[in-house]
Structures are given as C-alpha cells and as structure tokens.
Write a protein that holds these residues in place. Structure first.
Motif, PDB file in Angstrom:
ATOM      1  N   THR A  15       0.824  -1.212   0.000  1.00  0.00           N
ATOM      2  CA  THR A  15       0.000   0.000   0.000  1.00  0.00           C
ATOM      3  C   THR A  15       0.857   1.260   0.000  1.00  0.00           C
ATOM      4  N   MET A  29      -4.341   0.634  -1.769  1.00  0.00           N
ATOM      5  CA  MET A  29      -3.800  -0.650  -2.214  1.00  0.00           C
ATOM      6  C   MET A  29      -3.169  -0.437  -3.583  1.00  0.00           C
ATOM      7  N   PHE A  34      -8.190  -2.478  -9.311  1.00  0.00           N
ATOM      8  CA  PHE A  34      -9.311  -2.195  -8.409  1.00  0.00           C
ATOM      9  C   PHE A  34      -8.977  -0.956  -7.569  1.00  0.00           C
ATOM     10  N   TRP A  36      -8.904   0.911  -4.472  1.00  0.00           N
ATOM     11  CA  TRP A  36      -9.043   0.145  -3.231  1.00  0.00           C
ATOM     12  C   TRP A  36      -8.353   0.882  -2.099  1.00  0.00           C
ATOM     13  N   VAL A  71     -14.175   6.665  -2.400  1.00  0.00           N
ATOM     14  CA  VAL A  71     -14.038   5.680  -3.479  1.00  0.00           C
ATOM     15  C   VAL A  71     -15.080   5.938  -4.564  1.00  0.00           C
ATOM     16  N   VAL A  80     -19.520  -0.750  -4.204  1.00  0.00           N
ATOM     17  CA  VAL A  80     -18.359  -0.654  -3.310  1.00  0.00           C
ATOM     18  C   VAL A  80     -18.462  -1.807  -2.313  1.00  0.00           C
ATOM     19  N   ASN A  81     -17.415  -2.616  -2.248  1.00  0.00           N
ATOM     20  CA  ASN A  81     -17.347  -3.707  -1.276  1.00  0.00           C
ATOM     21  C   ASN A  81     -16.583  -3.225  -0.052  1.00  0.00           C
ATOM     22  N   HIS A  95     -11.155  -3.182   4.212  1.00  0.00           N
ATOM     23  CA  HIS A  95     -11.017  -2.960   2.778  1.00  0.00           C
ATOM     24  C   HIS A  95     -12.242  -2.206   2.263  1.00  0.00           C
ATOM     25  N   VAL A  97     -13.398  -1.362  -1.482  1.00  0.00           N
ATOM     26  CA  VAL A  97     -12.973  -1.693  -2.840  1.00  0.00           C
ATOM     27  C   VAL A  97     -14.037  -1.276  -3.854  1.00  0.00           C
ATOM     28  N   ARG A  99     -15.868  -1.676  -7.223  1.00  0.00           N
ATOM     29  CA  ARG A  99     -16.115  -2.820  -8.100  1.00  0.00           C
ATOM     30  C   ARG A  99     -16.901  -2.382  -9.325  1.00  0.00           C
ATOM     31  N   VAL A 110     -12.338  -9.985  -4.938  1.00  0.00           N
ATOM     32  CA  VAL A 110     -11.108  -9.573  -5.622  1.00  0.00           C
ATOM     33  C   VAL A 110      -9.907 -10.416  -5.218  1.00  0.00           C
ATOM     34  N   ARG A 116      -1.531  -8.892  -9.055  1.00  0.00           N
ATOM     35  CA  ARG A 116      -1.635  -7.474  -8.703  1.00  0.00           C
ATOM     36  C   ARG A 116      -0.903  -6.658  -9.763  1.00  0.00           C
TER      37      ARG A 116
END
Length: 138
Positions: A15, A29, A34, A36, A71, A80-81, A95, A97, A99, A110, A116
C-alpha cells in the motif's frame, strides 16, 4: 499485546499512505485493477472489529462511510465492497474496494484473482493527491 501501534509489514509493502483520520490510517492498495482503500485503526493488538471500544467502533463506521464516499467520487464504481477479513494479515484493517461489472473478478471477490498490477508512479501520485483532497473536503 504491545503498547504501541505499528503497521503490519505486509500492509506496508502492498500500500501507499493517503493520510490519517481520527482513528484510522488510510492506505491505497497498490493494484490498479481495483481502486481500493484500506483503513487501519491506529490501535495496537486489534484483530476484529469487535475489539474496538464501543465509541471507537462508531468512529470506525463513520470513517468507513467517508472512505466509501471517497471511493465513489474517485472511481464511480457499480458497487463498493467493504470487508474486514484478516485471514492473511491478522491486524485489524478494513477494505473499501470499488467494483465494476467489467472488472476481472466480477461478481466474485477480488482476492486470489490474477496478479496485482501496481499503479504507474505518476498515476499513483495523482490518485493519492486526489484521495487526500476528497477526505479533507468530506
């Protein structure tokens, strides 16, 4: 349990710092596939959300809410997760993330999908600056 907070080396390796909120450090990240963010409460010895004191849990939720908004503004995702797993890195971290129906992992998680893809340095710098500004404005 130690008395001082330190970021897990695995999180540090994957990160880049965005900045600090009242409770959490905000990290980007380094995976361009993604958008993130990761929130890490700056408290030693925590592994579960339920390890936070009740007042800190409320603050953590507000900071998660802010991160979701950032985000959304950064990436305009389809979804968004938000997750706190800790199976690999036990230090409490959350996290957030972005999506997209077109992303390589959709509709699954993910984790464990492909390799990555680090951000190019110029794109990472621009994203970090924009994310930090969005947190300040929130």
């Amino acid at each position: 349990m130690t008395d001082t907070f330190s970021l897990d080396p695995r999180l540090a390796a994957d990160t880049h710092p965005v900045g600090d909120l009242a409770l959490c450090s905000v990290l980007l990240m380094d995976d361009a596939r993604f958008p993130w963010l990761i929130l890490v409460p700056r408290r030693p010895g925590l592994s579960e959300l339920t390890d936070l004191a009740p007042e800190e849990a409320g603050l953590a939720f507000e900071e998660i809410r802010l991160a979701v908004g950032v985000v959304q503004a950064l990436a305009r995702p389809d979804k968004v997760n938000v997750a706190s797993l800790g199976n690999v890195v036990p230090q409490l971290h959350i996290h957030v993330v972005a999506r997209f129906r077109s992303d390589p992992a959709w509709p699954g998680p993910v984790w464990g999908v492909g390799e990555r893809k680090p951000y190019p340095p110029h794109a990472r710098a621009a994203l970090l600056e924009r994310a930090a500004a969005l947190f300040v404005a929130a």
